[in-house]
Design a protein around this motif. Structure first.
Motif, PDB file in Angstrom:
ATOM      1  N   ALA A 169       0.861  -1.181   0.000  1.00 49.31           N
ATOM      2  CA  ALA A 169       0.000   0.000   0.000  1.00 49.31           C
ATOM      3  C   ALA A 169       0.895   1.229   0.000  1.00 49.31           C
ATOM      4  O   ALA A 169       1.333   1.706   1.043  1.00 49.31           O
ATOM      5  N   SER A 170       1.195   1.736  -1.176  1.00 51.22           N
ATOM      6  CA  SER A 170       2.134   2.844  -1.324  1.00 51.22           C
ATOM      7  C   SER A 170       1.413   4.072  -1.850  1.00 51.22           C
ATOM      8  O   SER A 170       0.558   3.983  -2.727  1.00 51.22           O
ATOM      9  N   ASP A 171       1.768   5.242  -1.298  1.00 49.71           N
ATOM     10  CA  ASP A 171       1.151   6.467  -1.792  1.00 49.71           C
ATOM     11  C   ASP A 171       2.094   7.215  -2.729  1.00 49.71           C
ATOM     12  O   ASP A 171       1.866   8.372  -3.051  1.00 49.71           O
ATOM     13  N   ASN A 172       3.164   6.543  -3.181  1.00 47.72           N
ATOM     14  CA  ASN A 172       4.038   7.107  -4.203  1.00 47.72           C
ATOM     15  C   ASN A 172       4.605   8.461  -3.814  1.00 47.72           C
ATOM     16  O   ASN A 172       4.610   9.389  -4.600  1.00 47.72           O
ATOM     17  N   GLN A 173       5.071   8.583  -2.577  1.00 50.37           N
ATOM     18  CA  GLN A 173       5.653   9.835  -2.129  1.00 50.37           C
ATOM     19  C   GLN A 173       7.089   9.619  -1.658  1.00 50.37           C
ATOM     20  O   GLN A 173       7.355   8.682  -0.903  1.00 50.37           O
ATOM     21  N   PRO A 174       8.014  10.469  -2.087  1.00 47.97           N
ATOM     22  CA  PRO A 174       9.382  10.357  -1.577  1.00 47.97           C
ATOM     23  C   PRO A 174       9.415  10.685  -0.089  1.00 47.97           C
ATOM     24  O   PRO A 174       8.610  11.484   0.397  1.00 47.97           O
ATOM     25  N   PHE A 175      10.349  10.069   0.639  1.00 44.62           N
ATOM     26  CA  PHE A 175      10.434  10.334   2.068  1.00 44.62           C
ATOM     27  C   PHE A 175      11.883  10.385   2.533  1.00 44.62           C
ATOM     28  O   PHE A 175      12.751   9.714   1.975  1.00 44.62           O
ATOM     29  N   VAL A 176      12.112  11.213   3.547  1.00 44.93           N
ATOM     30  CA  VAL A 176      13.381  11.268   4.250  1.00 44.93           C
ATOM     31  C   VAL A 176      13.059  11.411   5.732  1.00 44.93           C
ATOM     32  O   VAL A 176      12.301  12.308   6.118  1.00 44.93           O
TER      33      VAL A 176
END
Length: 357
Positions: free
Chosen positions: A259-266
């Motif tokens: 379940a991915s919301d396709n957002q980059p993260f740091v």
């Protein structure tokens, strides 16, 4: 330079080349788009008409030798980054080079060697470094908001996002890899910058191709070539150790069942607090009065768009002889880590990074 303006030549009039031309066309007081070339001439002709570019060259080599060009923008497939950048530097041109800097670490090392000999500016086009969230997070960190970063986690999950199946994007000989070198290089570059630019010394990583070979996980970007092939990874994960003892975990995919919301993260973990970026939201996290506190950062009023800041920085470096924030050495750092991840995946062992240039 003509009348104080940097004269730009663009190699590659496709998607990314057009982005650069669109941005630089807004900086008419500082730069002029002087020449363009593309292997598919109609693209170059279209760009020349849209951006009022006087000269269309038949080849990249011809454009690089043009005395009316001070700097070149290189927006072509990864395999051609190093050959064209090296040729341009040797011809006395400044270079704005799309990421990744090289298709691998050896290509990146050769760029660094030539750039040092030439003394010209080479800047890698990592536009995400110029997003307001990154700039604001970096500003707060420089003020000591989270202390020393000892651990970080970064990545970008795409559930169905394989671009242009069968085209150069999915052919290792031309692209150098899959999501690791495509979107992973962005997240790696961002995280290392926010961590204070430590030196990566070793890597343990794994890559997988669970979807691409079966022609699954196809995204909407790019036109597939079903007669082509897929020989890159579609997911990569790694643990990277730094010379100061800090660690960074990296996870990227083009296609994955989650379940991915396709957002980059740091996510940054520091001695005095933390900082998290998820999509457009940037948050400082800390503890005060025995309570966990989250503080959302706000976009400064009048903040200039990221690619415009990137372009202005490139021109400023040329005029003032400054080293770019995303210099050749930052490009090399990224390439060496990517190579080490792939090597670790092949051997099943931790890989020590070779920094000898």
């Amino acid at each position: 330079m003509s009348e104080g303006k940097v004269r730009l030549g663009v190699i590659g009039a496709g998607n990314i080349g057009n982005v650069h031309m669109s941005v630089f066309s807004q900086l008419k007081d500082e730069a002029v788009l002087a020449a363009v070339t593309d292997d598919f001439r109609p693209l170059a002709e279209k760009a020349a008409k849209e951006y009022a570019i006087d000269t269309i060259h038949e080849s990249a080599e011809q454009l690089i030798q043009d005395d009316k060009v001070d700097a070149v923008i290189i927006g072509v497939p990864n395999a051609f980054h190093a050959p064209l950048a090296i040729q341009a530097l040797k011809a006395g041109k400044h270079v704005l080079l799309e990421k990744p800097m090289g298709i691998n670490g050896e290509a990146a090392k050769e760029i660094v060697r030539v750039q040092r000999e030439s003394g010209n500016v080479l800047m890698v086009g990592h536009q995400m470094r110029w997003q307001w969230q990154m700039l604001e997070m970096k500003r707060q960190m420089d003020l000591g908001a989270i202390g020393d970063v000892y651990n970080a986690k970064t990545g970008w999950w795409r559930r169905k996002g394989i671009p242009g199946w069968g085209t150069w994007f999915t052919q290792k000989e031309i692209s150098g890899g899959g999501p690791l070198i495509d979107i992973g290089v962005h997240m790696l570059d961002l995280a290392l910058s926010l961590m204070g630019d430590p030196k990566p010394v070793s890597v343990y990583g794994s890559t997988y191709a669970a979807f691409g070979p079966k022609k699954k996980g196809i995204g909407t970007w790019g036109k597939p070539n079903w007669n082509g092939h897929f020989d890159v990874e579609d997911l990569a994960t790694a643990l990277i150790k730094m010379d100061n003892g800090a660690t960074l975990s990296l996870e990227v995919s083009w296609a994955v069942n989650m379940a991915s919301d396709n957002q980059p993260f740091v996510h940054l973990m520091g001695s005095e607090g933390g900082a998290s970026l998820v999509g457009d939201r940037c948050t400082l996290v800390t503890e005060k009065f025995d309570r966990a506190i989250d503080i959302d950062l706000v976009k400064p009023e009048g903040q200039i768009e990221d690619r415009l800041l990137l372009s202005k920085h490139f021109l400023e470096c040329i005029r003032e002889g400054k080293e770019p924030i995303t210099s050749a050495m930052t490009g090399l750092k990224n390439n060496l880590v990517l190579d080490a991840i792939c090597e670790s995946s092949k051997t099943g062992h931790e890989v020590t990074i070779d920094w000898e240039i």
